[in-house]
Design a protein around this motif. Structure first.
Motif, PDB file in Angstrom:
ATOM      1  N   THR A  70      18.639 -12.483  -5.807  1.00 62.94           N
ATOM      2  CA  THR A  70      18.606 -12.835  -6.802  1.00 62.94           C
ATOM      3  C   THR A  70      17.340 -13.996  -7.088  1.00 62.94           C
ATOM      4  N   CYS A  71      16.447 -13.714  -8.207  1.00 64.17           N
ATOM      5  CA  CYS A  71      15.537 -14.866  -8.284  1.00 64.17           C
ATOM      6  C   CYS A  71      16.089 -15.904  -8.883  1.00 64.17           C
ATOM      7  N   THR A  72      16.176 -17.179  -8.237  1.00 61.41           N
ATOM      8  CA  THR A  72      16.902 -18.474  -8.671  1.00 61.41           C
ATOM      9  C   THR A  72      16.059 -19.086  -9.782  1.00 61.41           C
ATOM     10  N   GLY A  73      14.840 -18.500 -10.184  1.00 56.75           N
ATOM     11  CA  GLY A  73      14.003 -18.831 -11.202  1.00 56.75           C
ATOM     12  C   GLY A  73      14.535 -18.631 -12.716  1.00 56.75           C
ATOM     13  N   CYS A  74      14.928 -16.993 -12.731  1.00 58.80           N
ATOM     14  CA  CYS A  74      15.129 -16.331 -13.847  1.00 58.80           C
ATOM     15  C   CYS A  74      16.707 -15.939 -13.871  1.00 58.80           C
ATOM     16  N   GLY A  75      17.089 -15.982 -12.633  1.00 61.49           N
ATOM     17  CA  GLY A  75      18.758 -15.265 -12.398  1.00 61.49           C
ATOM     18  C   GLY A  75      18.654 -13.845 -12.456  1.00 61.49           C
ATOM     19  N   VAL A  94       6.111 -11.518  -5.990  1.00 62.29           N
ATOM     20  CA  VAL A  94       6.407 -12.213  -7.302  1.00 62.29           C
ATOM     21  C   VAL A  94       7.552 -11.443  -7.781  1.00 62.29           C
ATOM     22  N   CYS A  95       8.597 -12.494  -8.582  1.00 60.00           N
ATOM     23  CA  CYS A  95       9.712 -11.736  -9.148  1.00 60.00           C
ATOM     24  C   CYS A  95       9.061 -10.800 -10.379  1.00 60.00           C
ATOM     25  N   PRO A  96       9.557  -9.605 -10.623  1.00 61.13           N
ATOM     26  CA  PRO A  96       9.244  -8.675 -11.516  1.00 61.13           C
ATOM     27  C   PRO A  96       9.425  -8.959 -13.032  1.00 61.13           C
ATOM     28  N   ILE A  97      10.516  -9.784 -13.146  1.00 64.67           N
ATOM     29  CA  ILE A  97      10.930 -10.490 -14.556  1.00 64.67           C
ATOM     30  C   ILE A  97      10.063 -11.529 -15.001  1.00 64.67           C
ATOM     31  N   CYS A  98      10.058 -12.763 -14.319  1.00 64.72           N
ATOM     32  CA  CYS A  98       9.459 -13.975 -14.577  1.00 64.72           C
ATOM     33  C   CYS A  98       8.244 -14.117 -13.642  1.00 64.72           C
ATOM     34  N   THR A  99       7.782 -13.495 -13.057  1.00 71.11           N
ATOM     35  CA  THR A  99       6.304 -13.418 -12.058  1.00 71.11           C
ATOM     36  C   THR A  99       6.316 -14.718 -11.200  1.00 71.11           C
TER      37      THR A  99
HETATM   38 ZN    ZN Z   1      12.582 -14.255 -11.732  1.00 71.01          ZN
END
Ligand code: ZN
Length: 278
Positions: A70-75, A94-99
């Protein structure tokens, strides 16, 4: 892992510390921090500098660890192929959701304990991320490291985190960069990058004072210890600013230090921060 990741993590930490220092009325070592940040930024390839400048406008947290896929930035859950790429690829991922830029790190301290449930009483102010059980009205500690350990162990004993020693290690590494002790006998040791949950705050008072190696060498009597999941990083900076504002006032510090039981200390903290921590 991309060779620049450690560089980016270090740069982000210094940028956050600069914001922390600015939250205090007399931020120390700002010039030193500015020049380190400038030097580290200039060492980055031009394309990464551009990416960072663009992202920093939105959020101070650009580089985040991946935990349990899981991305800890956006969950958000990260696709399996990307999880693998973050672990082994030499390209920045990079995270595809929050970049945000992702990196892999094992063994992060974890925030445990039950999430609030529907029907639980609605909490406001500091009660959203602290509790009477996290108050220590008389720290036994006589050194900085002991004080941090005492507060971390309290957090574990109260069921908020899984491993106090991981918190101690991480908190002392942060102290080594720039002390979190500030003027007026206050210190704000903390641990960033904790996995899961929300911000958690503990408070300890020391009657005799603790040498925290702060800038002005004054003894520390009020220690706020905070555990900060990546997703709560920006919120933490607001909480820090609120606490700094409240306790820059000598009367507020006096009122807190007068409390002799955890219950009373908790009540005083809630009351004093009513206007600064919403
Ligand atoms: Zn993210």
């Amino acid at each position: 892992m991309h060779p620049k990741i450690n560089h980016l993590i270090q740069l982000q930490e210094l940028t956050l510390i600069r914001t922390e220092q600015k939250a205090h009325r007399h931020g120390h070592r700002l010039d030193e921090l500015e020049s380190s940040i400038r030097a580290l930024t200039e060492q980055l390839p031009a394309d990464i500098q551009v990416l960072m400048a663009r992202m920093q406008k939105r959020d101070p947290i650009i580089t985040v660890p991946m935990a349990n896929g899981t991305c800890t930035g956006c969950g958000m859950k990260i696709p399996t192929s990307l999880v693998q790429a973050v672990k082994v690829s030499s390209n920045l991922q990079v995270c595809p959701i929050c970049t945000r830029i992702l990196y892999f790190q094992d063994g992060l301290p974890r925030r445990v304990g039950a999430a609030p449930r529907r029907g639980d009483p609605h909490k406001v102010g500091i009660a959203r991320f602290s509790a009477p059980g996290l108050m220590i009205s008389k720290l036994e500690a006589s050194t900085r490291d002991e004080a941090i350990r005492e507060l971390a162990q309290k957090m574990q004993a109260e069921g908020f985190v899984d491993d106090a020693e991981k918190l101690v290690d991480s908190s002392l590494r942060r102290e080594a960069i720039v002390s979190t002790a500030v003027d007026n006998g206050l210190a704000f040791p903390h641990v960033r990058g904790v996995e899961g949950g929300g911000l958690t705050l503990g408070l300890g008072l020391s009657g005799k004072g603790i040498k925290f190696d702060g800038y002005d060498k004054a003894l520390t009597r009020i220690v706020f210890f905070m555990v900060i999941p990546t997703a709560a990083s920006a919120f933490y900076l607001k909480v820090l600013a609120g606490l700094a504002e409240t306790f820059s006032d000598a009367e507020a510090r006096k009122a807190l230090l007068a409390e002799e039981s955890p219950e009373k200390l908790w009540k005083a903290l809630v009351k004093l921060t009513k206007k600064t921590i919403l």
